[in-house]
Design an enzyme around this catalytic site. Sequence first.
Site, PDB file in Angstrom:
ATOM      1  NE  ARG A  26      -4.098  -1.784   2.156  1.00 26.41           N
ATOM      2  CZ  ARG A  26      -3.997  -2.788   2.956  1.00 26.41           C
ATOM      3  NH1 ARG A  26      -3.089  -2.771   3.660  1.00 26.41           N
ATOM      4  NH2 ARG A  26      -4.782  -3.778   2.803  1.00 26.41           N
ATOM      5  CG  ASN A  86      -2.354  16.558 -20.755  1.00 29.65           C
ATOM      6  OD1 ASN A  86      -1.595  15.826 -20.420  1.00 29.65           O
ATOM      7  ND2 ASN A  86      -3.297  17.151 -19.731  1.00 29.65           N
ATOM      8  NE  ARG A 138       0.732  17.089 -13.594  1.00 37.19           N
ATOM      9  CZ  ARG A 138       1.220  16.249 -12.652  1.00 37.19           C
ATOM     10  NH1 ARG A 138       0.646  16.247 -11.351  1.00 37.19           N
ATOM     11  NH2 ARG A 138       2.201  15.485 -13.180  1.00 37.19           N
ATOM     12  CD  GLU A 175       7.193  15.465 -23.478  1.00 35.99           C
ATOM     13  OE1 GLU A 175       6.144  16.213 -23.292  1.00 35.99           O
ATOM     14  OE2 GLU A 175       6.555  14.236 -23.359  1.00 35.99           O
ATOM     15  CG  HIS A 199       6.424  10.298 -24.858  1.00 36.00           C
ATOM     16  ND1 HIS A 199       5.014   9.776 -24.752  1.00 36.00           N
ATOM     17  CD2 HIS A 199       6.621  11.201 -24.182  1.00 36.00           C
ATOM     18  CE1 HIS A 199       4.398  10.853 -24.095  1.00 36.00           C
ATOM     19  NE2 HIS A 199       5.267  11.569 -23.728  1.00 36.00           N
ATOM     20  CE  LYS A 215       5.514  17.101 -15.319  1.00 38.21           C
ATOM     21  NZ  LYS A 215       5.643  15.718 -15.893  1.00 38.21           N
ATOM     22  CG  HIS A 267      -0.719   9.813 -24.833  1.00 40.12           C
ATOM     23  ND1 HIS A 267      -1.373  10.398 -23.725  1.00 40.12           N
ATOM     24  CD2 HIS A 267       0.572   9.810 -24.659  1.00 40.12           C
ATOM     25  CE1 HIS A 267      -0.182  10.667 -22.931  1.00 40.12           C
ATOM     26  NE2 HIS A 267       1.032  10.120 -23.542  1.00 40.12           N
ATOM     27  CG  HIS A 279       0.951  14.636 -24.495  1.00 40.85           C
ATOM     28  ND1 HIS A 279       2.049  15.802 -24.522  1.00 40.85           N
ATOM     29  CD2 HIS A 279       2.028  13.863 -23.695  1.00 40.85           C
ATOM     30  CE1 HIS A 279       3.115  15.767 -24.039  1.00 40.85           C
ATOM     31  NE2 HIS A 279       3.146  14.350 -23.621  1.00 40.85           N
ATOM     32  CE  LYS A 294      -0.804  13.876 -14.959  1.00 38.51           C
ATOM     33  NZ  LYS A 294      -1.228  14.474 -16.369  1.00 38.51           N
ATOM     34  CD  GLU A 318      -3.906  16.574 -16.065  1.00 32.71           C
ATOM     35  OE1 GLU A 318      -2.785  16.150 -15.722  1.00 32.71           O
ATOM     36  OE2 GLU A 318      -4.364  16.449 -17.269  1.00 32.71           O
TER      37      GLU A 318
HETATM   38  N1  LIG Z   1       4.830  10.645 -15.597  1.00 32.02           N
HETATM   39  C1  LIG Z   1       5.022  11.478 -16.571  1.00 32.02           C
HETATM   40  O1  LIG Z   1       4.796  12.827 -15.900  1.00 32.02           O
HETATM   41  C2  LIG Z   1       5.600  11.422 -17.851  1.00 32.02           C
HETATM   42  C3  LIG Z   1       5.889  12.487 -18.547  1.00 32.02           C
HETATM   43  C4  LIG Z   1       6.574  12.370 -20.046  1.00 32.02           C
HETATM   44  C5  LIG Z   1       6.437  11.089 -20.312  1.00 32.02           C
HETATM   45  N2  LIG Z   1       6.171   9.989 -19.484  1.00 32.02           N
HETATM   46  C6  LIG Z   1       6.712   8.663 -20.008  1.00 32.02           C
HETATM   47  O2  LIG Z   1       7.775   8.502 -20.411  1.00 32.02           O
HETATM   48  C7  LIG Z   1       8.224   7.423 -21.186  1.00 32.02           C
HETATM   49  C8  LIG Z   1       8.985   7.820 -22.250  1.00 32.02           C
HETATM   50  O3  LIG Z   1      10.535   8.134 -21.585  1.00 32.02           O
HETATM   51  P1  LIG Z   1      11.531   7.851 -22.353  1.00 32.02           P
HETATM   52  O4  LIG Z   1      11.775   8.556 -23.672  1.00 32.02           O
HETATM   53  O5  LIG Z   1      12.808   8.185 -21.592  1.00 32.02           O
HETATM   54  O6  LIG Z   1      11.665   6.429 -22.518  1.00 32.02           O
HETATM   55  P2  LIG Z   1      12.672   4.954 -22.138  1.00 32.02           P
HETATM   56  O7  LIG Z   1      12.541   5.035 -20.527  1.00 32.02           O
HETATM   57  O8  LIG Z   1      11.857   4.217 -22.773  1.00 32.02           O
HETATM   58  O9  LIG Z   1      13.909   5.395 -22.308  1.00 32.02           O
HETATM   59  C9  LIG Z   1      14.192   5.454 -23.822  1.00 32.02           C
HETATM   60  C10 LIG Z   1      15.308   4.479 -24.200  1.00 32.02           C
HETATM   61  O10 LIG Z   1      16.680   5.180 -23.804  1.00 32.02           O
HETATM   62  C11 LIG Z   1      17.257   3.785 -23.046  1.00 32.02           C
HETATM   63  N3  LIG Z   1      18.289   4.775 -22.064  1.00 32.02           N
HETATM   64  C12 LIG Z   1      17.779   5.040 -21.112  1.00 32.02           C
HETATM   65  N4  LIG Z   1      18.883   6.035 -20.325  1.00 32.02           N
HETATM   66  C13 LIG Z   1      19.785   5.798 -21.199  1.00 32.02           C
HETATM   67  C14 LIG Z   1      21.272   6.369 -21.266  1.00 32.02           C
HETATM   68  N5  LIG Z   1      21.555   7.247 -20.162  1.00 32.02           N
HETATM   69  N6  LIG Z   1      22.151   5.780 -22.164  1.00 32.02           N
HETATM   70  C15 LIG Z   1      21.829   4.807 -22.890  1.00 32.02           C
HETATM   71  N7  LIG Z   1      20.336   4.460 -23.270  1.00 32.02           N
HETATM   72  C16 LIG Z   1      19.562   4.988 -22.197  1.00 32.02           C
HETATM   73  C17 LIG Z   1      16.423   3.251 -22.373  1.00 32.02           C
HETATM   74  O11 LIG Z   1      16.574   1.795 -22.062  1.00 32.02           O
HETATM   75  C18 LIG Z   1      15.362   3.138 -23.617  1.00 32.02           C
HETATM   76  O12 LIG Z   1      15.791   2.203 -24.557  1.00 32.02           O
HETATM   77  C19 LIG Z   1       6.754   7.148 -21.747  1.00 32.02           C
HETATM   78  O13 LIG Z   1       6.152   5.996 -21.534  1.00 32.02           O
HETATM   79  C20 LIG Z   1       5.931   8.308 -21.392  1.00 32.02           C
HETATM   80  O14 LIG Z   1       4.482   8.010 -21.238  1.00 32.02           O
HETATM   81  C21 LIG Z   1       5.829  10.220 -18.228  1.00 32.02           C
END
Ligand SMILES: NC(=O)c1ccc[n+]([C@@H]2O[C@H](COP(=O)([O-])OP(=O)(O)OC[C@H]3O[C@@H](n4cnc5c(N)ncnc54)[C@H](O)[C@@H]3O)[C@@H](O)[C@H]2O)c1
Length: 336
Positions: A108, A232, A228, A172, A249, A214, A239, A235, A130, A224
């Site tokens: 939990r 989006n 906030r 972003e 992404h 942010k 999405h 997005h 989030k 939100e």
């Molecule tokens: N929670 C939130 O507020 C929020 C906001 C924006 C995006 N997101 C989410 O984030 C995700 C996208 O994030 P992302 O683009 O970081 O994706 P990811 O975590 O898939 O990383 C992208 C790629 O880079 C590799 N990688 C990571 N760090 C590395 C490094 N230092 N050196 C070499 N390779 C590395 C990973 O293994 C992966 O293959 C999506 O799922 C999206 O929905 C969440």
Amino acid sequence: MLKKTYRFTNASTDYYFAGSISNLKNIADQKNTVIITDEHVFTAHQKKFKNWNTIVLKPGEEFKVQATVDSVIVQLIEMGADRTTMLVGVGGGVITDLTGYIASIYLRGIHFGFVPTTLLALVDASIGGKNGIDVGVYKNMVGCIRQPKFILQDASFLVTLPDPEWKNGFAEIIKHAAIKDAALFRQLEENSLNVYQKRKQLVGQLIQRNAILKTKVVQADEFEQGDRKLLNFGHTLGHALENQYSLLHGEAVAIGMAFAAKLSEQFSSFKQADRVINLVEKYGLPVSASYDKDKVFTVLQSDKKREANVMNFVLLKSVGKASVQKIPLEQIYNYI
Ligand SMILES: NC(=O)c1ccc[n+]([C@@H]2O[C@H](COP(=O)([O-])OP(=O)(O)OC[C@H]3O[C@@H](n4cnc5c(N)ncnc54)[C@H](O)[C@@H]3O)[C@@H](O)[C@H]2O)c1
């Protein structure tokens, strides 16, 4: 390293700007911490994980799903993790979203922190609490809002980040500039991906500026109800495209921003869609895609921002200013 504490509704988060993962042992109890990372990050930075309990996951969005959550929970039980255990997500947005979610439901809720390793996670995904997972092509359908104890930024991870992932992060950053920071938008127009990649200090400033931007939006509206929602921007269509067409992404958001900028000219007072599109292209991101309109529209309708037959769509009023407008789904369909 600069430490700043930001207060949210129910918790506060310590941010460590320009830090190093070597400081993690001063922030988290090494014996009682479990790091969650992925194979790419672990392989590229193996030494940084020495002496830490670590769970290494398969990389990629396709693993941001319930099956991964279940498997991590089984491993945590086997490791004897209890209510005092801290989870630390070291990775991109997939890892930070997963770690925050698992920590929020395991027993939990246990404490968690992040060491974001992609540009996208440094400026966006690690911030704001989030946490969640996808259900098939439906992005972030399950999750919660819960803040991490800390975010430790260590830009040395970016040395191994592949080029497409740098571009991904800039989607972003452009979004932040478009909705909230006209001066940042101009700075991005004047510089280029190459300039930021070469100049450590400049990229450090860029990361901090975006992380604070942010954070302030989230502090003002954590759950939100208002501002906030502006985060989006790009997005809604993004999405709907991302998982169906296996886009990164940032690529999906880039196409979504180009679409939203055009839509802003149609439904708001915005006159500079070309300026947004040019900036997105300048950072090597796509502004269009060919896709099956009906399939994409079906997913788009399940977006969390839909209310009955209207979508709360983020539109630009000018560069640096955005608002949410209700647009009938039918009109969005016609415009796609
Ligand atoms: N929670 C939130 O507020 C929020 C906001 C924006 C995006 N997101 C989410 O984030 C995700 C996208 O994030 P992302 O683009 O970081 O994706 P990811 O975590 O898939 O990383 C992208 C790629 O880079 C590799 N990688 C990571 N760090 C590395 C490094 N230092 N050196 C070499 N390779 C590395 C990973 O293994 C992966 O293959 C999506 O799922 C999206 O929905 C969440």
